[in-house]
Enzyme design. Structure first.
Site, PDB file in Angstrom:
ATOM      1  N   GLY A   1       2.215   2.404  10.732  1.00  0.00           N
ATOM      2  CA  GLY A   1       3.187   3.484  10.583  1.00  0.00           C
ATOM      3  C   GLY A   1       3.862   3.886  11.883  1.00  0.00           C
ATOM      4  O   GLY A   1       4.527   4.908  11.960  1.00  0.00           O
TER       5      GLY A   1
ATOM      6  N   GLY B   1       2.676  -1.163   4.236  1.00  0.00           N
ATOM      7  CA  GLY B   1       2.745   0.253   3.886  1.00  0.00           C
ATOM      8  C   GLY B   1       4.178   0.675   3.595  1.00  0.00           C
ATOM      9  O   GLY B   1       4.723   0.418   2.519  1.00  0.00           O
ATOM     10  N   GLY B   2       4.809   1.292   4.571  1.00  0.00           N
ATOM     11  CA  GLY B   2       6.145   1.865   4.407  1.00  0.00           C
ATOM     12  C   GLY B   2       7.154   0.947   3.727  1.00  0.00           C
ATOM     13  O   GLY B   2       7.903   1.379   2.842  1.00  0.00           O
TER      14      GLY B   2
ATOM     15  N   ASN C   1       0.870  -1.173   0.000  1.00  0.00           N
ATOM     16  CA  ASN C   1       0.000   0.000   0.000  1.00  0.00           C
ATOM     17  C   ASN C   1       0.911   1.228   0.000  1.00  0.00           C
ATOM     18  O   ASN C   1       1.481   1.569   1.019  1.00  0.00           O
ATOM     19  CB  ASN C   1      -0.893  -0.028   1.256  1.00  0.00           C
ATOM     20  CG  ASN C   1      -1.690   1.254   1.410  1.00  0.00           C
ATOM     21  OD1 ASN C   1      -1.794   2.045   0.485  1.00  0.00           O
ATOM     22  ND2 ASN C   1      -2.256   1.452   2.601  1.00  0.00           N
ATOM     23  N   TRP C   2       1.011   1.829  -1.162  1.00  0.00           N
ATOM     24  CA  TRP C   2       1.939   2.967  -1.297  1.00  0.00           C
ATOM     25  C   TRP C   2       1.420   4.248  -0.656  1.00  0.00           C
ATOM     26  O   TRP C   2       2.142   5.226  -0.547  1.00  0.00           O
ATOM     27  CB  TRP C   2       2.232   3.232  -2.782  1.00  0.00           C
ATOM     28  CG  TRP C   2       3.223   2.288  -3.377  1.00  0.00           C
ATOM     29  CD1 TRP C   2       3.871   1.260  -2.743  1.00  0.00           C
ATOM     30  CD2 TRP C   2       3.709   2.286  -4.732  1.00  0.00           C
ATOM     31  NE1 TRP C   2       4.715   0.623  -3.617  1.00  0.00           N
ATOM     32  CE2 TRP C   2       4.626   1.238  -4.842  1.00  0.00           C
ATOM     33  CE3 TRP C   2       3.424   3.060  -5.854  1.00  0.00           C
ATOM     34  CZ2 TRP C   2       5.291   0.942  -6.040  1.00  0.00           C
ATOM     35  CZ3 TRP C   2       4.070   2.778  -7.046  1.00  0.00           C
ATOM     36  CH2 TRP C   2       5.004   1.731  -7.136  1.00  0.00           C
ATOM     37  N   LYS C   3       0.129   4.276  -0.338  1.00  0.00           N
ATOM     38  CA  LYS C   3      -0.476   5.497   0.199  1.00  0.00           C
ATOM     39  C   LYS C   3      -0.208   6.653  -0.772  1.00  0.00           C
ATOM     40  O   LYS C   3      -0.204   6.447  -1.983  1.00  0.00           O
ATOM     41  CB  LYS C   3       0.040   5.769   1.612  1.00  0.00           C
ATOM     42  CG  LYS C   3      -0.085   4.510   2.491  1.00  0.00           C
ATOM     43  CD  LYS C   3       0.060   4.746   3.946  1.00  0.00           C
ATOM     44  CE  LYS C   3      -0.133   3.429   4.680  1.00  0.00           C
ATOM     45  NZ  LYS C   3      -0.138   3.569   6.127  1.00  0.00           N
TER      46      LYS C   3
ATOM     47  N   SER D   1       3.052  -2.078  10.266  1.00  0.00           N
ATOM     48  CA  SER D   1       4.495  -2.183  10.515  1.00  0.00           C
ATOM     49  C   SER D   1       5.081  -3.554  10.164  1.00  0.00           C
ATOM     50  O   SER D   1       5.969  -4.047  10.862  1.00  0.00           O
ATOM     51  CB  SER D   1       4.815  -1.803  11.967  1.00  0.00           C
ATOM     52  OG  SER D   1       4.430  -0.466  12.222  1.00  0.00           O
TER      53      SER D   1
ATOM     54  N   HIS E   1      -9.702   1.580   4.498  1.00  0.00           N
ATOM     55  CA  HIS E   1      -8.449   1.722   5.247  1.00  0.00           C
ATOM     56  C   HIS E   1      -8.672   2.692   6.410  1.00  0.00           C
ATOM     57  O   HIS E   1      -9.431   3.662   6.286  1.00  0.00           O
ATOM     58  CB  HIS E   1      -7.339   2.239   4.321  1.00  0.00           C
ATOM     59  CG  HIS E   1      -5.990   2.188   4.964  1.00  0.00           C
ATOM     60  ND1 HIS E   1      -5.568   3.136   5.872  1.00  0.00           N
ATOM     61  CD2 HIS E   1      -4.985   1.285   4.861  1.00  0.00           C
ATOM     62  CE1 HIS E   1      -4.348   2.816   6.285  1.00  0.00           C
ATOM     63  NE2 HIS E   1      -3.972   1.697   5.691  1.00  0.00           N
TER      64      HIS E   1
ATOM     65  N   GLU F   1      -5.906  -4.640  10.422  1.00  0.00           N
ATOM     66  CA  GLU F   1      -4.877  -3.633  10.680  1.00  0.00           C
ATOM     67  C   GLU F   1      -5.200  -2.876  11.962  1.00  0.00           C
ATOM     68  O   GLU F   1      -5.988  -1.913  11.937  1.00  0.00           O
ATOM     69  CB  GLU F   1      -4.807  -2.642   9.514  1.00  0.00           C
ATOM     70  CG  GLU F   1      -4.456  -3.278   8.194  1.00  0.00           C
ATOM     71  CD  GLU F   1      -3.799  -2.274   7.249  1.00  0.00           C
ATOM     72  OE1 GLU F   1      -2.699  -2.569   6.778  1.00  0.00           O
ATOM     73  OE2 GLU F   1      -4.369  -1.193   7.008  1.00  0.00           O
TER      74      GLU F   1
ATOM     75  N   GLU G   1      -6.989   5.056   7.535  1.00  0.00           N
ATOM     76  CA  GLU G   1      -6.703   6.472   7.239  1.00  0.00           C
ATOM     77  C   GLU G   1      -7.895   7.120   6.536  1.00  0.00           C
ATOM     78  O   GLU G   1      -8.160   8.306   6.715  1.00  0.00           O
ATOM     79  CB  GLU G   1      -5.419   6.577   6.398  1.00  0.00           C
ATOM     80  CG  GLU G   1      -4.188   6.352   7.262  1.00  0.00           C
ATOM     81  CD  GLU G   1      -2.995   5.757   6.538  1.00  0.00           C
ATOM     82  OE1 GLU G   1      -2.951   5.773   5.306  1.00  0.00           O
ATOM     83  OE2 GLU G   1      -2.098   5.250   7.240  1.00  0.00           O
TER      84      GLU G   1
END
Ligand code: PGA
Length: 248
Positions: free
Chosen positions: A172, A233-234, A9-11, A212, A94, A166, A96
């Site tokens: 994150g 993600g990251g 997930n590149w956001k 994470s 998600h 999640e 966010e």
């Protein structure tokens, strides 16, 4: 039989040239295997990535979509538009989006239905915030989110659904849920589905953990019995990190 599924997930990261560069570097490291792999990118990078991934087997995902077919919804993107590009997956609900963009259980449910109409597999995100976990309410929250999201979906649709557990406090933050906590909740989500759809259907649903996930903890997480995959993600932004997770 469920296949392991690792999705990035590149956001809101990477422009088109960065996305193309990622694809080139990642594909140079990637070998097709039994692990299903997808990258969920910003809308404006989807067409370029579709071309770049080509026949490599790496799948493509979006990170959101609108629940209406079309209409006066300035700034929105429809499922049909994603279908035309050849998007395979779409992250829906998600945390966010729930937190910053007023996504509700109701809109999540509408989006799931619309995605299926267009042959797009939803990656439904559920998860509790820290306060709810500390109050012992995590299962209750995740159950309510899951039940509301799948309302009205057919057994066949459920079979192809992907769910990502999640916990919001692990996204994150570098603070992962312990593999046991993640495992327990992924198992619980399957139980919630079993109670509605029966075990034959619920056994088909791919359930990921997200929050994470890094090259160093991916193997431990993926070895847990109830966890079929990871939403990353990251650590999905760098080809050399993401490939290590894919090759857990
Ligand atoms: P993270 O994000 O891996 O950077 O914690 C996961 C997610 O939000 O899907």
């Amino acid at each position: 039989m469920r296949k392991p599924f690792i999705a990035g997930n590149w956001k809101m990261f990477k422009n088109t040239s960065e996305a193309r560069a990622f694809a080139g570097e990642f594909l140079a490291l990637y070998e097709k295997s039994d692990v299903n792999v997808a990258v969920c990118a910003p809308f404006t990078q989807l067409a370029a990535l579709k071309e770049a991934f080509g026949t490599s087997g790496v799948k493509l995902g979006a990170q959101n979509m609108h629940f209406e077919e079309s209409g006066a919804f300035t700034g929105e993107i429809s499922a049909g538009m994603l279908e035309e590009i050849g998007v395979d997956y779409c992250i829906i609900g998600h945390s966010e989006r729930r937190q910053y963009f007023a996504e509700t259980d109701e809109t999540v449910n509408k989006k799931l239905r619309k995605a299926f109409e267009h042959g797009i597999i939803p990656i439904l995100c559920v998860g509790e915030v820290l306060e709810q976990r500390d109050a012992g309410k995590a299962p209750q929250v995740v159950k309510a989110q899951t039940e509301a999201a799948v309302k009205g979906l057919s057994p066949d649709q459920i079979k192809s659904l992907v769910i990502a557990y999640e916990p919001v406090w692990a996204i994150g933050t570098g603070r992962t849920a312990t593999p046991e906590q993640a495992n327990e909740m992924c198992g619980y989500i399957r139980k919630v589905l079993e109670d509605i759809y029966g075990d034959e259907i619920s056994e088909e649903v791919v359930i990921q953990y997200g929050g994470s996930v890094k090259p160093d903890n991916a193997e431990e997480i993926m070895n847990m019995e109830e966890i079929d995959g990871a939403l990353v993600g990251g650590a999905s932004l760098k080809p050399e990190d993401f490939i290590r997770i894919v090759n857990f």
